[in-house]
Design a protein around this motif. Structure first.
Motif, PDB file in Angstrom:
ATOM      1  N   HIS A   1       0.809  -1.145  -0.158  1.00 21.19           N
ATOM      2  CA  HIS A   1       0.079  -0.104  -0.220  1.00 21.19           C
ATOM      3  C   HIS A   1       0.862   1.171   0.081  1.00 21.19           C
ATOM      4  O   HIS A   1       0.548   2.074  -0.819  1.00 21.19           O
ATOM      5  CB  HIS A   1      -0.830   0.113   1.145  1.00 21.19           C
ATOM      6  N   PHE A   2       2.086   1.410   0.741  1.00 18.22           N
ATOM      7  CA  PHE A   2       2.737   2.513   0.995  1.00 18.22           C
ATOM      8  C   PHE A   2       3.608   2.654  -0.354  1.00 18.22           C
ATOM      9  O   PHE A   2       3.877   3.782  -0.496  1.00 18.22           O
ATOM     10  CB  PHE A   2       3.599   2.402   2.348  1.00 18.22           C
ATOM     11  N   ALA A   3       4.025   1.416  -0.873  1.00 17.86           N
ATOM     12  CA  ALA A   3       4.716   1.790  -2.051  1.00 17.86           C
ATOM     13  C   ALA A   3       3.904   2.435  -3.187  1.00 17.86           C
ATOM     14  O   ALA A   3       4.461   3.089  -3.850  1.00 17.86           O
ATOM     15  CB  ALA A   3       5.377   0.440  -2.581  1.00 17.86           C
ATOM     16  N   ALA A   4       2.654   1.729  -3.206  1.00 17.77           N
ATOM     17  CA  ALA A   4       1.799   2.369  -4.540  1.00 17.77           C
ATOM     18  C   ALA A   4       1.554   3.857  -4.148  1.00 17.77           C
ATOM     19  O   ALA A   4       1.434   4.553  -4.920  1.00 17.77           O
ATOM     20  CB  ALA A   4       0.559   1.170  -4.490  1.00 17.77           C
ATOM     21  N   ARG A   5       1.287   4.215  -2.748  1.00 17.69           N
ATOM     22  CA  ARG A   5       1.180   5.407  -2.421  1.00 17.69           C
ATOM     23  C   ARG A   5       2.188   6.269  -2.939  1.00 17.69           C
ATOM     24  O   ARG A   5       2.085   7.592  -3.406  1.00 17.69           O
ATOM     25  CB  ARG A   5       0.798   5.579  -0.856  1.00 17.69           C
ATOM     26  N   ARG A   6       3.608   5.932  -2.424  1.00 16.23           N
ATOM     27  CA  ARG A   6       4.725   6.630  -3.094  1.00 16.23           C
ATOM     28  C   ARG A   6       4.677   7.027  -4.594  1.00 16.23           C
ATOM     29  O   ARG A   6       5.169   7.942  -4.925  1.00 16.23           O
ATOM     30  CB  ARG A   6       5.967   5.766  -2.239  1.00 16.23           C
ATOM     31  N   ARG A   7       4.565   5.677  -5.141  1.00 15.01           N
ATOM     32  CA  ARG A   7       4.275   5.873  -6.497  1.00 15.01           C
ATOM     33  C   ARG A   7       3.552   6.680  -7.323  1.00 15.01           C
ATOM     34  O   ARG A   7       3.845   7.569  -7.945  1.00 15.01           O
ATOM     35  CB  ARG A   7       4.112   4.416  -7.168  1.00 15.01           C
ATOM     36  N   TYR A   8       2.368   7.101  -6.506  1.00 17.42           N
ATOM     37  CA  TYR A   8       1.296   7.882  -6.999  1.00 17.42           C
ATOM     38  C   TYR A   8       1.844   9.040  -6.864  1.00 17.42           C
ATOM     39  O   TYR A   8       1.686   9.951  -7.675  1.00 17.42           O
ATOM     40  CB  TYR A   8       0.027   7.546  -6.211  1.00 17.42           C
ATOM     41  N   HIS A   9       2.412   9.549  -5.532  1.00 19.10           N
ATOM     42  CA  HIS A   9       2.710  10.984  -5.355  1.00 19.10           C
ATOM     43  C   HIS A   9       3.927  11.346  -6.050  1.00 19.10           C
ATOM     44  O   HIS A   9       4.047  12.496  -6.571  1.00 19.10           O
ATOM     45  CB  HIS A   9       3.003  11.171  -3.754  1.00 19.10           C
ATOM     46  N   GLU A  10       4.765  10.460  -6.322  1.00 18.10           N
ATOM     47  CA  GLU A  10       6.014  10.628  -7.396  1.00 18.10           C
ATOM     48  C   GLU A  10       5.753  10.955  -8.820  1.00 18.10           C
ATOM     49  O   GLU A  10       6.349  11.790  -9.246  1.00 18.10           O
ATOM     50  CB  GLU A  10       7.096   9.521  -7.261  1.00 18.10           C
ATOM     51  N   THR A  11       4.861  10.113  -9.229  1.00 20.55           N
ATOM     52  CA  THR A  11       4.227  10.539 -10.515  1.00 20.55           C
ATOM     53  C   THR A  11       3.622  11.895 -10.674  1.00 20.55           C
ATOM     54  O   THR A  11       3.892  12.596 -11.656  1.00 20.55           O
ATOM     55  CB  THR A  11       3.417   9.243 -10.895  1.00 20.55           C
ATOM     56  N   ARG A  12       2.644  12.224  -9.728  1.00 19.25           N
ATOM     57  CA  ARG A  12       2.206  13.414  -9.785  1.00 19.25           C
ATOM     58  C   ARG A  12       3.090  14.447  -9.756  1.00 19.25           C
ATOM     59  O   ARG A  12       3.161  15.771 -10.472  1.00 19.25           O
ATOM     60  CB  ARG A  12       1.163  13.440  -8.551  1.00 19.25           C
ATOM     61  N   ARG A  13       4.094  14.441  -8.855  1.00 21.22           N
ATOM     62  CA  ARG A  13       4.991  15.508  -8.664  1.00 21.22           C
ATOM     63  C   ARG A  13       5.888  15.669  -9.895  1.00 21.22           C
ATOM     64  O   ARG A  13       6.104  16.839 -10.486  1.00 21.22           O
ATOM     65  CB  ARG A  13       6.086  15.356  -7.297  1.00 21.22           C
ATOM     66  N   GLU A  14       6.179  14.499 -10.513  1.00 19.18           N
ATOM     67  CA  GLU A  14       7.140  14.757 -11.641  1.00 19.18           C
ATOM     68  C   GLU A  14       6.396  15.082 -12.713  1.00 19.18           C
ATOM     69  O   GLU A  14       6.948  16.125 -13.787  1.00 19.18           O
ATOM     70  CB  GLU A  14       7.748  13.296 -11.874  1.00 19.18           C
ATOM     71  N   LEU A  15       5.107  14.757 -13.076  1.00 18.60           N
ATOM     72  CA  LEU A  15       4.266  15.258 -14.285  1.00 18.60           C
ATOM     73  C   LEU A  15       3.832  16.590 -14.061  1.00 18.60           C
ATOM     74  O   LEU A  15       3.930  17.399 -14.693  1.00 18.60           O
ATOM     75  CB  LEU A  15       3.142  14.612 -14.356  1.00 18.60           C
ATOM     76  N   GLY A  16       3.749  17.205 -12.661  1.00  9.16           N
ATOM     77  CA  GLY A  16       3.164  18.404 -12.405  1.00  9.16           C
ATOM     78  C   GLY A  16       4.448  19.386 -12.835  1.00  9.16           C
ATOM     79  O   GLY A  16       4.072  20.534 -12.938  1.00  9.16           O
ATOM     80  N   ALA A  17       5.617  19.114 -12.489  1.00  6.42           N
ATOM     81  CA  ALA A  17       6.738  19.811 -12.639  1.00  6.42           C
ATOM     82  C   ALA A  17       7.002  20.211 -14.197  1.00  6.42           C
ATOM     83  O   ALA A  17       7.742  21.201 -14.646  1.00  6.42           O
ATOM     84  CB  ALA A  17       7.903  19.189 -12.055  1.00  6.42           C
ATOM     85  N   LEU A  18       6.491  19.214 -15.010  1.00 10.23           N
ATOM     86  CA  LEU A  18       6.694  19.636 -16.567  1.00 10.23           C
ATOM     87  C   LEU A  18       5.936  20.880 -16.966  1.00 10.23           C
ATOM     88  O   LEU A  18       4.936  21.162 -16.417  1.00 10.23           O
ATOM     89  CB  LEU A  18       6.308  18.408 -17.077  1.00 10.23           C
ATOM     90  N   SER A  19       6.441  21.427 -17.890  1.00 12.68           N
ATOM     91  CA  SER A  19       5.694  22.537 -18.581  1.00 12.68           C
ATOM     92  C   SER A  19       4.765  22.058 -19.477  1.00 12.68           C
ATOM     93  O   SER A  19       4.698  20.880 -19.922  1.00 12.68           O
ATOM     94  CB  SER A  19       6.582  23.399 -19.589  1.00 12.68           C
ATOM     95  N   ASP A  20       3.729  22.970 -19.630  1.00 13.90           N
ATOM     96  CA  ASP A  20       2.417  22.594 -20.393  1.00 13.90           C
ATOM     97  C   ASP A  20       2.854  22.094 -21.927  1.00 13.90           C
ATOM     98  O   ASP A  20       2.242  20.974 -22.617  1.00 13.90           O
ATOM     99  CB  ASP A  20       1.479  23.709 -20.652  1.00 13.90           C
ATOM    100  N   ARG A  21       3.978  22.723 -22.440  1.00  4.95           N
ATOM    101  CA  ARG A  21       4.723  22.100 -23.713  1.00  4.95           C
ATOM    102  C   ARG A  21       5.190  20.741 -23.507  1.00  4.95           C
ATOM    103  O   ARG A  21       4.802  19.925 -24.445  1.00  4.95           O
ATOM    104  CB  ARG A  21       5.536  23.023 -24.243  1.00  4.95           C
ATOM    105  N   ASP A  22       5.777  20.564 -22.394  1.00  5.49           N
ATOM    106  CA  ASP A  22       6.321  19.192 -22.555  1.00  5.49           C
ATOM    107  C   ASP A  22       5.309  18.370 -22.259  1.00  5.49           C
ATOM    108  O   ASP A  22       5.361  16.980 -22.816  1.00  5.49           O
ATOM    109  CB  ASP A  22       7.245  19.015 -21.159  1.00  5.49           C
TER     110      ASP A  22
END
Length: 69
Positions: free
Chosen positions: A26-47
């Protein structure tokens, strides 16, 4: 007459996994969710556009990444 059952094996292993293993998963999946959101959220709209992702879909993509972990 009172009856006491001290066997907890059916409670701790309803799906064949130990409680500790399920918590770790559960905690590994939760960590994966937050890492993915953080990484994609950091990208520009163009990226994001280059990847074919709209900013409103980031949560859905992160949830899918967590489920497939």
């Amino acid at each position: 007459m009172a009856y006491a059952n001290t066997s907890y094996s059916s409670f701790a292993r309803p799906q064949g996994d130990s409680l500790l293993a399920r918590l770790a998963s559960h905690f590994a999946a939760r960590r994966r969710y937050h890492e993915t959101r953080r990484e994609l959220g950091a990208l520009s709209d163009r990226d994001l556009m280059d990847l074919g992702i709209h900013r409103s879909n980031i949560s859905d993509i992160a949830a899918e990444a967590a489920r497939n972990f």
